[in-house]
Design a protein around this motif. Structure first.
Motif, PDB file in Angstrom:
ATOM      1  N   SER A  94       0.833  -1.192   0.000  1.00  0.00           N
ATOM      2  CA  SER A  94       0.000   0.000   0.000  1.00  0.00           C
ATOM      3  C   SER A  94       0.874   1.252   0.000  1.00  0.00           C
ATOM      4  N   ALA A  95       0.442   2.244  -0.764  1.00  0.00           N
ATOM      5  CA  ALA A  95       1.172   3.512  -0.819  1.00  0.00           C
ATOM      6  C   ALA A  95       0.555   4.567   0.087  1.00  0.00           C
ATOM      7  N   ASP A  96      -0.746   4.451   0.366  1.00  0.00           N
ATOM      8  CA  ASP A  96      -1.419   5.465   1.190  1.00  0.00           C
ATOM      9  C   ASP A  96      -1.719   4.966   2.599  1.00  0.00           C
ATOM     10  N   ASP A  97      -1.792   3.652   2.800  1.00  0.00           N
ATOM     11  CA  ASP A  97      -2.056   3.090   4.125  1.00  0.00           C
ATOM     12  C   ASP A  97      -0.810   2.354   4.583  1.00  0.00           C
ATOM     13  N   ALA A  98       0.216   3.120   4.945  1.00  0.00           N
ATOM     14  CA  ALA A  98       1.512   2.530   5.276  1.00  0.00           C
ATOM     15  C   ALA A  98       2.087   3.200   6.500  1.00  0.00           C
ATOM     16  N   VAL A  99       2.618   2.383   7.408  1.00  0.00           N
ATOM     17  CA  VAL A  99       3.380   2.883   8.545  1.00  0.00           C
ATOM     18  C   VAL A  99       4.873   2.896   8.212  1.00  0.00           C
ATOM     19  N   LEU A 100       5.334   1.805   7.595  1.00  0.00           N
ATOM     20  CA  LEU A 100       6.707   1.744   7.102  1.00  0.00           C
ATOM     21  C   LEU A 100       6.713   1.457   5.606  1.00  0.00           C
ATOM     22  N   GLY A 101       6.592   0.183   5.260  1.00  0.00           N
ATOM     23  CA  GLY A 101       6.654  -0.195   3.852  1.00  0.00           C
ATOM     24  C   GLY A 101       5.320  -0.453   3.209  1.00  0.00           C
ATOM     25  N   GLY A 102       4.212  -0.383   3.958  1.00  0.00           N
ATOM     26  CA  GLY A 102       2.908  -0.647   3.382  1.00  0.00           C
ATOM     27  C   GLY A 102       2.623  -2.117   3.163  1.00  0.00           C
ATOM     28  N   VAL A 103       3.398  -3.012   3.822  1.00  0.00           N
ATOM     29  CA  VAL A 103       3.197  -4.447   3.635  1.00  0.00           C
ATOM     30  C   VAL A 103       1.878  -4.888   4.238  1.00  0.00           C
ATOM     31  N   CYS A 104       1.622  -4.505   5.490  1.00  0.00           N
ATOM     32  CA  CYS A 104       0.376  -4.908   6.145  1.00  0.00           C
ATOM     33  C   CYS A 104      -0.835  -4.322   5.437  1.00  0.00           C
ATOM     34  N   GLY A 105      -0.731  -3.069   4.996  1.00  0.00           N
ATOM     35  CA  GLY A 105      -1.848  -2.472   4.274  1.00  0.00           C
ATOM     36  C   GLY A 105      -2.130  -3.191   2.977  1.00  0.00           C
ATOM     37  N   GLY A 106      -1.064  -3.572   2.252  1.00  0.00           N
ATOM     38  CA  GLY A 106      -1.259  -4.298   1.005  1.00  0.00           C
ATOM     39  C   GLY A 106      -1.810  -5.684   1.210  1.00  0.00           C
ATOM     40  N   LEU A 107      -1.294  -6.416   2.224  1.00  0.00           N
ATOM     41  CA  LEU A 107      -1.827  -7.752   2.513  1.00  0.00           C
ATOM     42  C   LEU A 107      -3.271  -7.678   2.977  1.00  0.00           C
ATOM     43  N   ALA A 108      -3.604  -6.644   3.740  1.00  0.00           N
ATOM     44  CA  ALA A 108      -4.985  -6.505   4.203  1.00  0.00           C
ATOM     45  C   ALA A 108      -5.940  -6.311   3.030  1.00  0.00           C
ATOM     46  N   ARG A 109      -5.552  -5.507   2.067  1.00  0.00           N
ATOM     47  CA  ARG A 109      -6.403  -5.320   0.891  1.00  0.00           C
ATOM     48  C   ARG A 109      -6.499  -6.592   0.058  1.00  0.00           C
ATOM     49  N   ARG A 110      -5.399  -7.332  -0.024  1.00  0.00           N
ATOM     50  CA  ARG A 110      -5.418  -8.562  -0.817  1.00  0.00           C
ATOM     51  C   ARG A 110      -6.259  -9.643  -0.152  1.00  0.00           C
ATOM     52  N   LEU A 111      -6.211  -9.715   1.198  1.00  0.00           N
ATOM     53  CA  LEU A 111      -6.968 -10.737   1.921  1.00  0.00           C
ATOM     54  C   LEU A 111      -8.353 -10.287   2.326  1.00  0.00           C
ATOM     55  N   GLY A 112      -8.603  -8.988   2.247  1.00  0.00           N
ATOM     56  CA  GLY A 112      -9.917  -8.479   2.631  1.00  0.00           C
ATOM     57  C   GLY A 112     -10.134  -8.429   4.121  1.00  0.00           C
ATOM     58  N   VAL A 113      -9.067  -8.150   4.896  1.00  0.00           N
ATOM     59  CA  VAL A 113      -9.175  -8.084   6.350  1.00  0.00           C
ATOM     60  C   VAL A 113      -8.738  -6.702   6.811  1.00  0.00           C
ATOM     61  N   SER A 114      -8.801  -6.492   8.117  1.00  0.00           N
ATOM     62  CA  SER A 114      -8.433  -5.194   8.673  1.00  0.00           C
ATOM     63  C   SER A 114      -6.910  -5.055   8.727  1.00  0.00           C
ATOM     64  N   PRO A 115      -6.376  -3.931   8.311  1.00  0.00           N
ATOM     65  CA  PRO A 115      -4.924  -3.744   8.399  1.00  0.00           C
ATOM     66  C   PRO A 115      -4.434  -3.669   9.847  1.00  0.00           C
ATOM     67  N   ARG A 116      -5.271  -3.212  10.780  1.00  0.00           N
ATOM     68  CA  ARG A 116      -4.850  -3.163  12.181  1.00  0.00           C
ATOM     69  C   ARG A 116      -4.590  -4.563  12.712  1.00  0.00           C
ATOM     70  N   LEU A 117      -5.419  -5.517  12.316  1.00  0.00           N
ATOM     71  CA  LEU A 117      -5.229  -6.901  12.753  1.00  0.00           C
ATOM     72  C   LEU A 117      -3.890  -7.438  12.255  1.00  0.00           C
ATOM     73  N   LEU A 118      -3.583  -7.184  10.999  1.00  0.00           N
ATOM     74  CA  LEU A 118      -2.315  -7.669  10.465  1.00  0.00           C
ATOM     75  C   LEU A 118      -1.132  -6.975  11.121  1.00  0.00           C
ATOM     76  N   ARG A 119      -1.267  -5.700  11.445  1.00  0.00           N
ATOM     77  CA  ARG A 119      -0.157  -5.003  12.103  1.00  0.00           C
ATOM     78  C   ARG A 119       0.075  -5.564  13.509  1.00  0.00           C
ATOM     79  N   ALA A 120      -1.003  -5.879  14.213  1.00  0.00           N
ATOM     80  CA  ALA A 120      -0.848  -6.476  15.542  1.00  0.00           C
ATOM     81  C   ALA A 120      -0.183  -7.845  15.450  1.00  0.00           C
TER      82      ALA A 120
END
Length: 412
Positions: free
Chosen positions: A12-38
């Motif tokens: 993710s380019a707009d929903d990123a804390v560092l590299g946007g990995v969790c934001g991108g995986l969240a969009r791909r899996l259809g889950v919350s990015p906060r859950l993946l970051r935790a």
């Protein structure tokens, strides 16, 4: 409400804390990015495997709006790849040496940390300009590493507390060396804590000092360049303008001065040979430029010179240059045009000069027998040095003189 998965997988380019990995995986899996970051934070605990997985995703998954990943950019750039491999090799050698000495404990935590640091280096060396700018903004905004805006007392107090705690923890761990058997893990983490404490306390000051020194160096170089330009303009261009004003009633002289100044300024700005030390050894290119200057100054015509390659000067090269000078003088005197072209090239097999004009031209068969300028000054001169001269001319279409000297003739 479940989100709809998005394809393809991108950071993710707009929903990123560092590299946007969790934001991108969240969009791909259809889950919350906060859950993946935790989950990502928790996965760091078991031997740092979560950090290693995060860095692998950061380097291998392209960013949204981009087609190439960080790893692809690093592999495509040979210089960046050499830097990453050199750092990774040094770190790997250090860990292997520790294990060879019997310190097996740190390997459990050090290998994921080492690979993660290599991944971070890949990210910094291979990230796109936009991503690198965003990372720099995030680092500048971080209260513990910001070296430009962290002047508030709260930020300074927070940094001092964190740095002091890290130094204390590191000192405690290092103080237990020799008291506990197999305390390699404590030694390792103690050294890491001490280094981190020093970085938190002093890195912002170091960075600010380096930035100030770099800015001062750049400003000094720019000031020197401006001074050089100003001195050249004053010594050359302004003097030429004064001469043009005095010669305003003589159009030919004005044109000659303007052309001479244009040539000099163009060479000074764009020709890398303009920085040669005065009095250095003459070369083919420098003598060809001398022909251009002399003909323009003497006859008031424009010579469009192009030089490709260069070589040292010997008798054979001086011969072809002399023939080229004669051809240029003939074009300036008899073509009737305001300018002509001169092309000089040095190749592995030969040295060649072409002089072309679009002037009056002539019929070589009609040249009187007592006019032996071309025959003596061009043809015979080229024959003596082992080359050849070809003169092509037609009345009304111009003249072309081709001079060719084999490179083996230059060693005679």
């Amino acid at each position: 409400m479940a989100r709809r998965p998005e394809r393809p997988l991108r950071r993710s380019a707009d929903d990123a804390v560092l590299g946007g990995v969790c934001g991108g995986l969240a969009r791909r899996l259809g889950v919350s990015p906060r859950l993946l970051r935790a989950l990502a934070v928790l996965s760091v605990i078991p031997a740092g495997l979560g950090l290693l997985f995060y860095m692998a995703c950061w380097t291998l998954i392209p960013r949204a709006g981009e087609t190439r990943s960080v790893a692809t950019r690093v592999c495509d750039d040979r210089r960046q790849l050499q830097i990453v491999l050199a750092v990774a090799t040094v770190a790997l050698a250090a860990l292997v040496m520790l294990q060879a000495l019997g310190l097996q404990g740190p390997g459990i935590f050090a290998w994921p940390l080492l690979l993660s640091l290599v991944g971070a280096l890949c990210v910094w060396r291979g990230a796109s300009d936009e991503e690198r700018a965003q990372l720099q903004e995030r680092l500048d905004a971080a209260p513990l590493v910001n070296a430009t805006t962290s002047t508030g007392w709260r930020t300074i107090a927070l940094r001092a507390c964190v740095g002091a705690v890290l130094l204390l923890v590191g000192a405690v761990l290092l103080s237990k060396i020799g008291t506990l058997r197999g305390a390699a893990i404590g030694v390792f983490f103690g050294a890491v804590a001490v280094c981190a404490g020093f970085l938190v306390l002093f890195a912002p000051w170091w960075l600010r000092t380096l930035r100030d020194l770099s800015s001062e160096r750049r400003e000094r170089v720019r000031a020197q360049e401006r001074a050089n330009v100003a001195a050249h303009l004053h010594d050359s261009v302004l003097q030429t303008l004064l001469l043009i004003q005095k010669s305003a009633a003589e159009p030919t002289e004005v044109i000659r001065l303007a052309r001479n100044q244009e040539r000099e300024l163009r060479h000074w700005l764009f020709d890398p040979r303009a920085a040669r030390v005065a009095g250095g050894a003459e070369t083919f290119a420098s003598l060809a430029e001398a022909i251009e200057r002399d003909v323009e100054d003497a006859y008031g015509v424009g010579v469009e010179l192009v030089v490709v390659g260069d070589c040292d000067v010997d008798d054979a090269v001086l011969g072809i240059l002399g023939a080229g000078r004669e051809a240029a003088v003939n074009a300036a005197k008899w073509s009737g045009t305001a300018n002509f072209s001169m092309f000089a090239e040095v190749e592995p097999e030969r040295v060649s000069i072409f002089v072309r004009d679009l002037g009056a031209g002539f019929d070589p068969a009609d040249v009187p027998s007592d006019r032996r300028g071309i025959e003596c000054s061009i043809n015979e001169r080229m024959t003596r040095v082992g080359g050849r001269a070809i003169v092509r001319s037609t009345p009304g279409t111009g003249t072309e003189v081709e001079l060719v000297l084999p490179r083996d003739a230059t060693s005679r």
